[in-house]
Design a protein around this motif. Structure first.
Motif, short mmCIF file in Angstrom:
data_model
loop_
_atom_site.label_atom_id
_atom_site.label_comp_id
_atom_site.label_asym_id
_atom_site.label_seq_id
_atom_site.Cartn_x
_atom_site.Cartn_y
_atom_site.Cartn_z
N ALA A 128 -56.15 -6.28 -91.79
CA ALA A 128 -56.74 -5.91 -93.08
C ALA A 128 -56.19 -4.57 -93.56
CB ALA A 128 -58.26 -5.85 -92.95
N SER A 129 -55.99 -3.64 -92.62
CA SER A 129 -55.43 -2.32 -92.98
C SER A 129 -54.02 -2.48 -93.54
CB SER A 129 -55.42 -1.40 -91.77
OG SER A 129 -56.72 -1.15 -91.30
N LYS A 130 -53.20 -3.32 -92.90
CA LYS A 130 -51.83 -3.56 -93.38
C LYS A 130 -51.85 -4.14 -94.80
CE LYS A 130 -49.70 -4.37 -88.83
NZ LYS A 130 -49.08 -5.37 -87.93
N ASN A 131 -52.77 -5.05 -95.04
CA ASN A 131 -52.89 -5.67 -96.36
C ASN A 131 -53.24 -4.62 -97.42
OD1 ASN A 131 -53.04 -7.61 -98.34
ND2 ASN A 131 -55.05 -8.39 -97.71
N LEU A 132 -54.21 -3.76 -97.10
CA LEU A 132 -54.61 -2.72 -98.05
C LEU A 132 -53.52 -1.68 -98.24
CD1 LEU A 132 -58.31 -2.23 -96.89
CD2 LEU A 132 -57.53 -3.33 -98.99
N ILE A 133 -52.84 -1.31 -97.15
CA ILE A 133 -51.74 -0.34 -97.24
C ILE A 133 -50.67 -0.84 -98.20
CG2 ILE A 133 -49.77 0.59 -95.93
CD1 ILE A 133 -51.73 0.83 -93.53
N GLN A 134 -50.35 -2.12 -98.11
CA GLN A 134 -49.33 -2.72 -98.97
C GLN A 134 -49.72 -2.67 -100.44
OE1 GLN A 134 -48.41 -6.77 -97.95
NE2 GLN A 134 -47.08 -7.10 -99.73
N HIS A 135 -50.96 -2.99 -100.73
CA HIS A 135 -51.40 -3.07 -102.12
C HIS A 135 -51.81 -1.71 -102.71
CE1 HIS A 135 -51.78 -7.36 -100.99
NE2 HIS A 135 -51.46 -7.56 -102.25
N GLU A 136 -52.07 -0.72 -101.86
CA GLU A 136 -52.43 0.61 -102.37
C GLU A 136 -51.24 1.56 -102.39
OE1 GLU A 136 -55.30 1.43 -103.67
OE2 GLU A 136 -56.27 -0.49 -103.23
N ASN A 137 -50.04 1.04 -102.06
CA ASN A 137 -48.79 1.83 -102.13
C ASN A 137 -48.85 3.11 -101.30
OD1 ASN A 137 -47.59 0.00 -103.99
ND2 ASN A 137 -48.75 0.94 -105.66
N ILE A 138 -49.16 2.97 -100.02
CA ILE A 138 -49.24 4.10 -99.10
C ILE A 138 -47.86 4.36 -98.49
CG2 ILE A 138 -50.37 4.98 -97.02
CD1 ILE A 138 -52.22 4.58 -99.44
N ASN A 139 -47.47 5.63 -98.36
CA ASN A 139 -46.17 5.95 -97.78
C ASN A 139 -46.15 5.65 -96.28
OD1 ASN A 139 -46.97 8.38 -96.20
ND2 ASN A 139 -47.33 9.26 -98.24
N SER A 140 -44.98 5.58 -95.70
CA SER A 140 -44.81 5.13 -94.31
C SER A 140 -45.51 6.05 -93.30
CB SER A 140 -43.33 5.02 -93.98
OG SER A 140 -42.68 6.28 -94.17
N MET A 141 -45.46 7.36 -93.53
CA MET A 141 -46.10 8.29 -92.60
C MET A 141 -47.61 8.10 -92.58
SD MET A 141 -46.00 10.67 -90.36
CE MET A 141 -44.29 11.24 -90.45
N GLU A 142 -48.21 8.02 -93.75
CA GLU A 142 -49.67 7.83 -93.84
C GLU A 142 -50.06 6.45 -93.32
OE1 GLU A 142 -53.21 9.71 -94.42
OE2 GLU A 142 -51.21 10.53 -94.80
N ALA A 143 -49.19 5.45 -93.57
CA ALA A 143 -49.46 4.10 -93.08
C ALA A 143 -49.50 4.08 -91.55
CB ALA A 143 -48.38 3.14 -93.58
N GLU A 144 -48.59 4.82 -90.93
CA GLU A 144 -48.57 4.89 -89.46
C GLU A 144 -49.86 5.49 -88.92
OE1 GLU A 144 -44.98 5.90 -86.64
OE2 GLU A 144 -45.99 7.78 -87.20
N ILE A 145 -50.35 6.54 -89.57
CA ILE A 145 -51.60 7.20 -89.16
C ILE A 145 -52.78 6.23 -89.29
CG2 ILE A 145 -53.24 9.03 -89.76
CD1 ILE A 145 -50.78 10.70 -90.63
N ILE A 146 -52.83 5.49 -90.41
CA ILE A 146 -53.92 4.53 -90.63
C ILE A 146 -53.92 3.45 -89.57
CG2 ILE A 146 -54.83 2.78 -92.21
CD1 ILE A 146 -53.70 4.51 -94.52
N LEU A 147 -52.74 2.91 -89.26
CA LEU A 147 -52.65 1.81 -88.30
C LEU A 147 -52.98 2.26 -86.88
CD1 LEU A 147 -49.49 -0.07 -89.64
CD2 LEU A 147 -51.88 -0.71 -89.89
N ILE A 148 -52.56 3.47 -86.51
CA ILE A 148 -52.93 4.01 -85.20
C ILE A 148 -54.45 4.15 -85.11
CG2 ILE A 148 -52.82 6.03 -83.69
CD1 ILE A 148 -50.28 4.49 -83.63
N ALA A 149 -55.06 4.69 -86.19
CA ALA A 149 -56.53 4.85 -86.20
C ALA A 149 -57.22 3.49 -86.13
CB ALA A 149 -56.95 5.59 -87.47
#
Length: 396
Positions: free
Chosen positions: A37-58
């Motif tokens: 679900a996080s990956k789906n939201l990251i894709q649609h909310e246009n999150i940069n790669s660094m912030e995306a990595e932090i979200i997925l680790i969390a």
């Protein structure tokens, strides 16, 4: 192998080895769904790669604390994540960001940025899942095994409806647009389940007693809507009455002033009418003051007419009052109203505020009207007395 893959492997092995079987909901399957679900939201909310990595680790680590027990599991998850990230040579800033996101998954935490909104929404992905009723049974079993919390079917359905309606809302734009409708369907299913279970519990499915109980489940929403509609109608009528009373006083005093200006004042320069000067100006003075207060009672208060998206997110603005949005573009107003309609608590609180401030306006109107009528009454009495006194002294 990148750190996200390492995190997945670490969490899989940790939960497999250390998580008790009693955690039927908060397990690797749930964690995997939250990451998806996080990956789906990251894709649609246009999150940069660094912030995306932090979200997925969390997301991978947010429930690892259950290996230590259900109490304060977020803090335990943070500790586990910190140890993992230190072993992978991540700096303190990266670790702090991951820790804050894990902390953001606490039930009562209000997200402060887009990353917190994403992980918060992802953690409640199942509220918008077609199999929600089945999934929540896993949590029910987990609570029974780990916390000795036992619910009847009716109690469980009622508790779930309460959480979905009153305690939860989605924060990201994508979740609001795409998940909210599915969540609403689940709320409807829960409502039907509650009605069904209520009927089964009575043992009189077709009896009058059962019908009354079913009606009570549906009555609150209609009762609330009727209450708001009636109260708003009463406020509006009282406001119209106040304006009508003010207009009457304006008209009467305007007529008095017109007659005085056209009939009495032109004759005051005659020596024979000197005694009428004081009564005439007394009448005019009180009429003018009455008009001023009548105008004040109907004078509108102009507000800024501007709101921001932050005001909407923090529920600080009431969009039901035109003075808060009349300078805003249509697109912004439509967005704000859609946000308002998605949040039941925000909607009802806005309606309550609308009634409250209408009440304050009515209070001000009627206070000024009371003063106006008092001035008009005193003015008429004083004017009559001065006219009588003037004619008496003039020997007429």
């Amino acid at each position: 192998m990148n750190i996200i893959q390492n995190a997945e492997d670490f969490v899989f092995n940790l939960l497999k080895e250390s998580l008790p079987d009693s955690y039927t909901y908060h397990n690797f399957n749930h964690t995997q769904k939250v990451v998806t679900a996080s990956k789906n939201l990251i894709q649609h909310e246009n999150i940069n790669s660094m912030e995306a990595e932090i979200i997925l680790i969390a997301a991978w680590f947010h429930d690892t604390g259950y290996t230590k027990g259900f109490q304060s599991h977020e803090n335990e998850s943070i500790t586990i994540a910190k140890d993992f990230l230190k072993n992978h040579n991540k700096d303190s800033e990266f670790i702090d960001k991951v820790s804050r996101l894990i902390k953001a998954t606490e039930v009562n935490h209000h997200p402060q940025n887009i990353s917190e909104k994403i992980i918060k929404d992802a953690d409640y992905w199942h509220f918008a899942n077609e199999d929600y009723l089945s999934i929540c049974q896993l949590l029910r079993e987990e609570w029974r095994l780990t916390q000795n919390k036992i619910f009847t079917d009716l109690e469980w359905a009622t508790e779930n409806r309460h959480i979905l309606v009153n305690c939860h809302r989605y924060f990201t734009d994508y979740a609001k647009e795409n998940w909210q409708l599915l969540k609403d369907k689940n709320i409807f299913q829960l409502h039907n389940e509650i009605k069904k279970l209520s009927g089964e519990n009575t043992g009189f499915t077709k009896s009058k007693l059962n019908k009354k109980k079913l009606e009570k489940l549906e009555r609150p929403e209609r009762g609330i809507d009727t209450m708001f509609r009636t109260t708003l109608s009463n406020h509006t009528r009282l406001s119209e009455i106040a304006d009508s009373k003010a207009n009457i006083l304006l008209s009467v005093n305007a007529i008095i002033i017109s007659i005085a200006l056209s009939t009495l004042i032109p004759k005051l320069d005659s020596p024979g009418n000197v005694h009428l000067i004081i009564p005439t100006f007394t009448l005019l003075m009180f009429s003018v003051v009455s008009i001023i207060f009548a105008i004040l009672s109907t004078r509108p208060k102009v507000t800024s007419g501007i709101f921001t998206r932050k005001d909407i997110e923090e529920k600080k603005v009431n969009l039901l009052f035109f003075g808060n949005f009349y300078k805003m573009p249509l697109a912004e107003y439509e967005w704000g109203m859609n946000e308002l309609m998605k949040d039941r608590d925000y909607l009802y609180n806005s309606m309550i505020k609308d009634l409250y401030y209408l009440g304050l306006v009515l209070n001000r109107k009627y206070k000024l009207l009371r003063i106006t009528y008092t001035i008009f009454m005193v003015g008429i009495i004083c004017s009559v007395i001065t006219f009588v006194w003037a004619f008496k002294n003039a020997g007429i």
